[in-house]
Structures are given as structure tokens and as C-alpha cells.
Design a protein around this motif. Structure first.
Motif, PDB file in Angstrom:
ATOM      1  N   GLN A 221     -62.242 -29.171 123.273  1.00  0.00           N
ATOM      2  CA  GLN A 221     -61.025 -28.841 123.953  1.00  0.00           C
ATOM      3  C   GLN A 221     -60.964 -29.321 125.509  1.00  0.00           C
ATOM      4  O   GLN A 221     -59.955 -29.526 126.160  1.00  0.00           O
ATOM      5  N   ARG A 232     -63.984 -34.961 114.294  1.00  0.00           N
ATOM      6  CA  ARG A 232     -63.269 -35.944 113.423  1.00  0.00           C
ATOM      7  C   ARG A 232     -63.922 -36.436 112.292  1.00  0.00           C
ATOM      8  O   ARG A 232     -63.459 -36.298 110.876  1.00  0.00           O
ATOM      9  N   SER A 261     -63.199 -25.165 110.246  1.00  0.00           N
ATOM     10  CA  SER A 261     -62.001 -26.220 110.224  1.00  0.00           C
ATOM     11  C   SER A 261     -60.923 -25.925 111.465  1.00  0.00           C
ATOM     12  O   SER A 261     -60.087 -26.782 111.419  1.00  0.00           O
ATOM     13  N   ARG A 262     -61.123 -24.882 111.958  1.00  0.00           N
ATOM     14  CA  ARG A 262     -60.179 -24.453 113.028  1.00  0.00           C
ATOM     15  C   ARG A 262     -60.733 -24.713 114.542  1.00  0.00           C
ATOM     16  O   ARG A 262     -60.255 -24.241 115.286  1.00  0.00           O
ATOM     17  N   HIS A 264     -60.909 -27.315 116.317  1.00  0.00           N
ATOM     18  CA  HIS A 264     -60.015 -28.076 116.932  1.00  0.00           C
ATOM     19  C   HIS A 264     -58.989 -28.524 116.140  1.00  0.00           C
ATOM     20  O   HIS A 264     -59.419 -29.188 114.994  1.00  0.00           O
ATOM     21  N   PRO A 265     -57.770 -28.934 116.515  1.00  0.00           N
ATOM     22  CA  PRO A 265     -56.725 -29.844 115.501  1.00  0.00           C
ATOM     23  C   PRO A 265     -57.309 -31.126 114.798  1.00  0.00           C
ATOM     24  O   PRO A 265     -56.867 -31.487 114.029  1.00  0.00           O
ATOM     25  N   ILE A 266     -58.196 -31.628 115.646  1.00  0.00           N
ATOM     26  CA  ILE A 266     -58.600 -32.883 115.142  1.00  0.00           C
ATOM     27  C   ILE A 266     -59.405 -33.028 113.710  1.00  0.00           C
ATOM     28  O   ILE A 266     -59.241 -33.852 112.893  1.00  0.00           O
ATOM     29  N   ALA A 268     -58.307 -30.975 110.980  1.00  0.00           N
ATOM     30  CA  ALA A 268     -57.365 -30.922 110.116  1.00  0.00           C
ATOM     31  C   ALA A 268     -56.604 -32.495 110.142  1.00  0.00           C
ATOM     32  O   ALA A 268     -56.252 -32.785 109.011  1.00  0.00           O
ATOM     33  N   GLU A 269     -56.407 -32.831 111.363  1.00  0.00           N
ATOM     34  CA  GLU A 269     -55.759 -33.959 111.371  1.00  0.00           C
ATOM     35  C   GLU A 269     -56.620 -35.330 110.744  1.00  0.00           C
ATOM     36  O   GLU A 269     -55.914 -36.077 109.885  1.00  0.00           O
ATOM     37  N   ARG A 272     -56.516 -34.642 106.912  1.00  0.00           N
ATOM     38  CA  ARG A 272     -55.202 -34.974 105.972  1.00  0.00           C
ATOM     39  C   ARG A 272     -55.219 -36.486 106.077  1.00  0.00           C
ATOM     40  O   ARG A 272     -54.664 -36.993 104.971  1.00  0.00           O
ATOM     41  N   THR A 283     -52.422 -25.222 105.882  1.00  0.00           N
ATOM     42  CA  THR A 283     -53.645 -24.919 106.925  1.00  0.00           C
ATOM     43  C   THR A 283     -53.612 -23.346 107.495  1.00  0.00           C
ATOM     44  O   THR A 283     -54.378 -23.131 108.167  1.00  0.00           O
ATOM     45  N   ASP A 285     -54.296 -19.576 107.986  1.00  0.00           N
ATOM     46  CA  ASP A 285     -55.566 -18.916 108.133  1.00  0.00           C
ATOM     47  C   ASP A 285     -55.063 -17.576 107.178  1.00  0.00           C
ATOM     48  O   ASP A 285     -54.386 -16.735 107.857  1.00  0.00           O
TER      49      ASP A 285
END
Length: 302
Positions: A221, A232, A261-262, A264-266, A268-269, A272, A283, A285
Motif C-alpha cells: 500500500q 504480483r 488474496s485481499r 492488495h488489488p495487484i 487479483a489483477e 486474472r 472476487t 468475499d
């Protein structure tokens, strides 16, 4: 009031929920991590104590008339399953047919999908890819524990972060701990002295080590490049699990779940981006313990 008790026992904590027949959560709480690895007398006694402590708190809220528990490390149709079911029935004073125990992923899967509908990839302390067929046959990939793999899990993330910081310290003393990632880990560990770090890592269990993944998320963050790289790569590791199942059963909607998996958004990015086929990607929860509680409440119906 007819109440159902749902339990989601993972490597970091055990979450419980009480729900009524309308599916409303009327009480909730956390307990110590509970595992299905009942391979010794000591392990059985520890499980008994955790369930006893949990029961004391739950019974102050109301007596459940049915229990559904998803427990990490538990395999169905084994002596451990029989023992765990017996412990819950004995301590909560319920008939055994009002108690259903299974591996935690069984409950998690049904929180997201109907039987055979999708692929679930879960990243908590450990990681696993999971498919539950219409005939309740399980196909799993990963989930082999931190000594072999668990790529992309909280434990894996924490290990990669500690390894990177400590190697940087060996090359340039003082620089590893001075980074945002190093400072986040230092705060979580309580210091940087090797004896302290060693005691934390080798004196604790996998859940304690996995909890350090939160420090990696905090550093990400703050745009720490090393933390972002690790997260990543965690997403890429988790995508490998989904891709392995896709190759075996064909394209299905995919859900990515679990606290790691939560971070940081990276995560899930990257997950995907690495999926080999474009599919519906979930995604959201979902509270597996509450799902179990709602199902448990229906055990009371004839």
C-alpha cells in the motif's frame, strides 16, 4: 429459537457464526486455529480444549441444534473425521446426525457455487484450487502444505518477504530493514535481531508465520516495489491452480477467495491476467462460517 452453528476453521483462526432459521446471524466470534490433523493424543486434546472454549462462549448466546464445520486438514471418511464429529457432538450435547464436519474447502466451495458449477482458488495461510462435482467428487490442486508448495499463500508471501529482506541485509547491512517492507515486517516481528526473527519463525506455527503477509500488504500500500512484486507473483501462483483445474475439467467460472488474496488489488489483477481462458471472475468475499450456520439451521427441520 432454532439455531445453527457454522464453523470455518483455518490455519490462522477459527471463525464461528450462529444463525436462525431465517439465515440471520445472531452471534459470531473467533477462536484458536483448529486443525483436522488429529494424529496424536496431544492433537486430540488440543482440539478438545479449543472446542470446549468455543462452546462456553457460544452457549451463552444460545444452544445450537445443528452444527456444520469446515476444518482445515480434515479428510472425509477417515478416523479424524469420526473423532472430530464425536468431539462436537459430545461437547455440544447433540446427536451425531446433527453434526456435519468436512474439510474447510467443502464449505467454502458451497459458499460460492452449486455443485459442479465453478472453480474455487483459496489463499489463506495455505493455498489450494478446488472443484466439487455434481456427484460430490473432489478434484484439488495444490494444498500440499508449506514444506512442498502452497504457492501464493500467506505463508508463501511471508517467507518470500523475509527471505528478500534478510538477503538484502546480508549484501548491504541496514538497507533491508530500512525499506517500507522491512519496516512493516519489523513492526510485526517486534524487532530485527536475528535471534528474535528466528524465534518468531521457528518457534511458531504456520498460521503465525502466515500472519506476516499482512505486513507485506501494508508495504505494498506504501508502493514498496519488492512487496508489490511478491504479491504480483502470488497472484500468478494462484492463477496456476485455476489453470490446472481448467485444463482438467474445462472452463468454469472462477472465484478467488481468502484473506491473502485481499492483501492488495495487484494479487487479483495478476491472477486474472494469467488465467488461460476468459471466464467469469468472482472476487466477492463471502462469509463461509455464516453459510455453514445457515445450512446448519436447516438440519433441525424434519
Amino acid at each position: 429459537m432454532a439455531l445453527g452453528l457454522g464453523i470455518d476453521a483455518g490455519g490462522t483462526a477459527t471463525r464461528w457464526r450462529l444463525a436462525d432459521e431465517q439465515g440471520r446471524c445472531i452471534a459470531q466470534g473467533n477462536a484458536e486455529p483448529l486443525t483436522g490433523h488429529l494424529f496424536s493424543t496431544a492433537a486430540e486434546e488440543r482440539a478438545r480444549q479449543i472446542i470446549l472454549d468455543m462452546a462456553q462462549e457460544i452457549m451463552r448466546q444460545g444452544k445450537p441444534l445443528g452444527i456444520i464445520a469446515g476444518i482445515t486438514g480434515l479428510t472425509r471418511d477417515t478416523p479424524s473425521e469420526v473423532k472430530m464429529r464425536s468431539l462436537f457432538a459430545e461437547i455440544f450435547e447433540l446427536p451425531q446426525d446433527k453434526v456435519f464436519v468436512a474439510e474447510d474447502m467443502w464449505i467454502a466451495y458451497l459458499s460460492y457455487f452449486a455443485l459442479g458449477e465453478g472453480i474455487l482458488v483459496y489463499s489463506g495461510t495455505g493455498s489450494i484450487g478446488y472443484y466439487l462435482s455434481e456427484t460430490k467428487d473432489v478434484i484439488r490442486v495444490g494444498g500440499r502444505g508449506n514444506l512442498i508448495d502452497d504457492g501464493g499463500s500467506g505463508f508463501w508471501i511471508a517467507r518470500e518477504a523475509l527471505k528478500t529482506v534478510l538477503r538484502k541485509e546480508e549484501e548491504s547491512p541496514g538497507e533491508g530493514w530500512a525499506t517500507p517492507l522491512g519496516r512493516s515486517l519489523e513492526k510485526a516481528l517486534g524487532g530485527t535481531d536475528w535471534n528474535l526473527v528466528r524465534s518468531y519463525v521457528y518457534g511458531g506455527d504456520r498460521g503465525k508465520i502466515g500472519s506476516l503477509a499482512r505486513a507485506v500488504g501494508e508495504a505494498a500500500q506504501a508502493d514498496d516495489k519488492t512487496a508489490l512484486r511478491i504479491l504480483r507473483e502470488a497472484g500468478e501462483e494462484l492463477a496456476r491452480l485455476a489453470n490446472s483445474l481448467t485444463k482438467r475439467i474445462g472452463p468454469r467460472p472462477v472465484a478467488l477467495a481468502g484473506g491473502s488474496s485481499r492483501l492488495h488489488p495487484i494479487v487479483a489483477e495478476a491472477f486474472r491476467h494469467d488465467l488461460i481462458v476468459p471466464v467469469e471472475f468472482v472476487t466477492t468475499d463471502i462469509d463461509a462460517a455464516l453459510t455453514a450456520a445457515r445450512l446448519a439451521a436447516t438440519l433441525n427441520k424434519p
